[in-house]
Design a protein around this motif. Sequence first.
Motif, mmCIF file in Angstrom:
data_model
loop_
_atom_site.group_PDB
_atom_site.id
_atom_site.type_symbol
_atom_site.label_atom_id
_atom_site.label_comp_id
_atom_site.label_asym_id
_atom_site.label_seq_id
_atom_site.Cartn_x
_atom_site.Cartn_y
_atom_site.Cartn_z
ATOM 1 N N VAL A 420 0.861 -1.180 0.000
ATOM 2 C CA VAL A 420 0.000 0.000 0.000
ATOM 3 C C VAL A 420 0.897 1.230 0.000
ATOM 4 O O VAL A 420 1.686 1.438 0.935
ATOM 5 C CB VAL A 420 -0.929 0.009 1.232
ATOM 6 N N ALA A 421 0.797 2.043 -1.042
ATOM 7 C CA ALA A 421 1.665 3.206 -1.196
ATOM 8 C C ALA A 421 1.292 4.310 -0.210
ATOM 9 O O ALA A 421 0.167 4.365 0.304
ATOM 10 C CB ALA A 421 1.575 3.733 -2.624
ATOM 11 N N ARG A 422 2.224 5.217 0.019
ATOM 12 C CA ARG A 422 1.985 6.339 0.929
ATOM 13 C C ARG A 422 0.792 7.174 0.480
ATOM 14 O O ARG A 422 0.092 7.766 1.299
ATOM 15 C CB ARG A 422 3.223 7.240 0.987
ATOM 16 N N GLU A 423 0.561 7.248 -0.835
ATOM 17 C CA GLU A 423 -0.500 8.109 -1.365
ATOM 18 C C GLU A 423 -1.905 7.538 -1.141
ATOM 19 O O GLU A 423 -2.899 8.246 -1.320
ATOM 20 C CB GLU A 423 -0.290 8.331 -2.863
ATOM 21 N N ILE A 462 -3.239 -3.148 -8.565
ATOM 22 C CA ILE A 462 -4.705 -3.181 -8.544
ATOM 23 C C ILE A 462 -5.331 -1.783 -8.463
ATOM 24 O O ILE A 462 -6.489 -1.623 -8.766
ATOM 25 C CB ILE A 462 -5.252 -4.054 -7.398
ATOM 26 N N ILE A 463 -4.587 -0.774 -8.033
ATOM 27 C CA ILE A 463 -5.169 0.574 -7.949
ATOM 28 C C ILE A 463 -4.138 1.598 -8.434
ATOM 29 O O ILE A 463 -3.511 2.292 -7.629
ATOM 30 C CB ILE A 463 -5.620 0.927 -6.515
ATOM 31 N N ASP A 464 -3.961 1.702 -9.711
ATOM 32 C CA ASP A 464 -3.111 2.746 -10.303
ATOM 33 C C ASP A 464 -1.769 2.896 -9.596
ATOM 34 O O ASP A 464 -1.290 4.006 -9.355
ATOM 35 C CB ASP A 464 -3.830 4.099 -10.284
ATOM 36 N N GLY A 465 -1.194 1.786 -9.207
ATOM 37 C CA GLY A 465 0.102 1.838 -8.555
ATOM 38 C C GLY A 465 0.055 2.127 -7.071
ATOM 39 O O GLY A 465 1.079 2.036 -6.385
ATOM 40 N N ARG A 466 -1.115 2.482 -6.542
ATOM 41 C CA ARG A 466 -1.223 2.751 -5.103
ATOM 42 C C ARG A 466 -1.249 1.460 -4.290
ATOM 43 O O ARG A 466 -0.899 1.456 -3.115
ATOM 44 C CB ARG A 466 -2.471 3.585 -4.800
ATOM 45 N N ARG A 467 -1.699 0.387 -4.910
ATOM 46 C CA ARG A 467 -1.711 -0.915 -4.249
ATOM 47 C C ARG A 467 -1.238 -1.972 -5.243
ATOM 48 O O ARG A 467 -1.677 -1.968 -6.401
ATOM 49 C CB ARG A 467 -3.100 -1.262 -3.723
ATOM 50 N N THR A 468 -0.387 -2.858 -4.744
ATOM 51 C CA THR A 468 0.165 -3.912 -5.598
ATOM 52 C C THR A 468 0.162 -5.221 -4.831
ATOM 53 O O THR A 468 0.522 -5.268 -3.647
ATOM 54 C CB THR A 468 1.606 -3.582 -6.029
ATOM 55 N N LEU A 469 -0.267 -6.280 -5.495
ATOM 56 C CA LEU A 469 -0.267 -7.613 -4.912
ATOM 57 C C LEU A 469 0.995 -8.353 -5.327
ATOM 58 O O LEU A 469 1.405 -8.285 -6.497
ATOM 59 C CB LEU A 469 -1.496 -8.394 -5.356
ATOM 60 N N TYR A 470 1.589 -9.070 -4.389
ATOM 61 C CA TYR A 470 2.798 -9.855 -4.645
ATOM 62 C C TYR A 470 2.556 -11.297 -4.224
ATOM 63 O O TYR A 470 1.984 -11.560 -3.160
ATOM 64 C CB TYR A 470 3.981 -9.322 -3.836
ATOM 65 N N LEU A 471 3.011 -12.211 -5.044
ATOM 66 C CA LEU A 471 3.093 -13.617 -4.658
ATOM 67 C C LEU A 471 4.564 -13.968 -4.537
ATOM 68 O O LEU A 471 5.316 -13.893 -5.515
ATOM 69 C CB LEU A 471 2.424 -14.526 -5.688
ATOM 70 N N TYR A 472 4.973 -14.300 -3.330
ATOM 71 C CA TYR A 472 6.361 -14.643 -3.052
ATOM 72 C C TYR A 472 6.467 -16.113 -2.662
ATOM 73 O O TYR A 472 5.523 -16.698 -2.115
ATOM 74 C CB TYR A 472 6.908 -13.811 -1.899
#
Length: 476
Positions: A420-423, A462-472
Amino acid sequence: MSSNKDTIVEDAGSFRDPSGRVVYAEGGVWRLVDSKTLGLMRRLEASGLLRDLADEGLIVGTRIVEPSDPWHGRLLARYPGAQGVLRHDRIPFISYPYEWSPAMLAAAASATLRLQGRLLEHGLSLKDASAYNIQFQNARPVLIDIPSIAEADRLDIWPAYGQFCRMFLFPLMLYQHRKADYRGFFLTDLDGVSVETAGRMLGSLQIWRPSLWIDVSLQNLLQKQGEKAGTPVSGKPPSGSVGNPAVQQMNLNRLAGIIRRLSNEPRRRSAWSHYMATRSYDAAEGAVKAEFIGRFLKTHRPRRVLDLGCNTGEYSLMAAESGAGVVALDLDADCVDALYRKATADKRSVLPLWMRVDNPSPAIGFRNLERKSFLERVRSDGVFALALIHHLLVTSRIPLDAIAGMLCSLTVDWCVVEYVAREDPMFQRLLAWREDLYGTYSEPAFEAAFNRYFELVEKQSIIDGRRTLYLYRRKK
C-alpha cells in the motif's frame, strides 16, 4: 536410536490429570487413562453413547485402543501407572480461550451445557468445566478432555457450576456489560474470572439484573460466608441422595438462556467490521484482488493458510473453499465474531482468532510450558498479509525488514502480500496525528526488504500503482 515414527512426545498441558495424560506418537493423539476411566469408557462405547456424542459434535472422536494394537503395549510399557489407552481424532489447530472472540467463547459455553445435559440423561456428569477442555474442530466446539466425564455423585446439582461461571459466564458478562477485555483474565489466571472480581466489576448492575443476582451476588455471598466459617465453598456437592435431575436441567437451561442473550445482545459495531464497504478501492478493483488470490489457491493448493489481519474473512473463506485449513487473525472482536459465524454457517474449515499480529499470544502456565505460544503452534504453507503492512509499519512502528522476516517465519512456502503506497487514503488516514517517519518507504524499498527472504513469483497492480499484490515463495 529411535526413528521419528517411534518418538513419543508428551503434551505439557495434560500433566495435572493423573487419569488422562496425553501424548503424541505416529501422527496420533493418545491418552493414558486409569482403570476407573477405562471402565467408564468401555461402558460408554458398549452403549453407543461415546459414538453418539461424537456424531452430535459434542466430543472429539475417541476410541479405546485394544491390546492387539502395538501402541497399546508400547505406551503402557512407557507409562506403567496407566491401565488403558484411548486414541482421539487430531484437532487441526490448538487454540485457547484468550484467543477466542465473544461469539466463540459463547459457543464453547453452549456446547459445554449441551454436553452436560446429554450426560445427565445417563446419570453422568462433567466433573469440571474448564474452557481449556474445549477445542474448535472445523469451527465447531468439542470436548477433548474425555476423562472429565464421570459418574454423577448428585443429579440435582452440577459440581462444575462454579468453574463454568469463572470460565464462561463471568468473562462474557464483563465483556457485554462493562466492555472488559476478558483475554487478560485468562492470561493471568488459568481458572478465569473469580466471583469476587466479577462482583466488584459488575457493581450496581447486580441489583437490577436477576441473572447477576443468582450467579454473581448469591455465589459471592455464599463463598464469603463459607470462608468466614472456615469451610470455603469447594464446588463439589455432598454425596448421598441422588437428587432430581430435572432440577439440574432447569439450571442448565437457565444458564443456556443467559449465554444466548449475552451472545445476541447488540453492541456498537466497530469501524473495522464495515471495512469491506469502506475500503479505498471499488468493486472492479476488488474483483482483481479476488481473482489474484483465487488463481494462487487454484494453482498452488496450499493445505494450511494463515490469514493475518483477516477482517471479516473474505479471503479466509476463499482459501477454505479451495480445500485449505485456515487460521485467521484479527485484532477486532466484531470482525472475528462475524467470520466465526460465517464459517460455522457454511461449515468451512476456518478458525478465526482474536489476536494482534504484532503481539501474538505468549506461552503461559506452569514453567511457561502448559500453553504454548501462538508462534510455537502455527505453521502454514501459505500466509496472507493483505492490506496489513501499512498498519504494522505506521501504527505498530515495525520496520519493513522485520515484517518480511516475521512473514518468512510463519510459512514454509508461499506468501501473498499487499503493498500500500503512501499516497493511498488508508495510509494517509493512519499517518494523521502521527509523526511521519516513513520518508524512505517506497515500492523499491518494500521489494528490497522482501527479496531478502523470498523469491518473487508474480506481482499485479490493482489501484493505479497505489496498491500492488505480490506472490512470493520462501527462499530455501
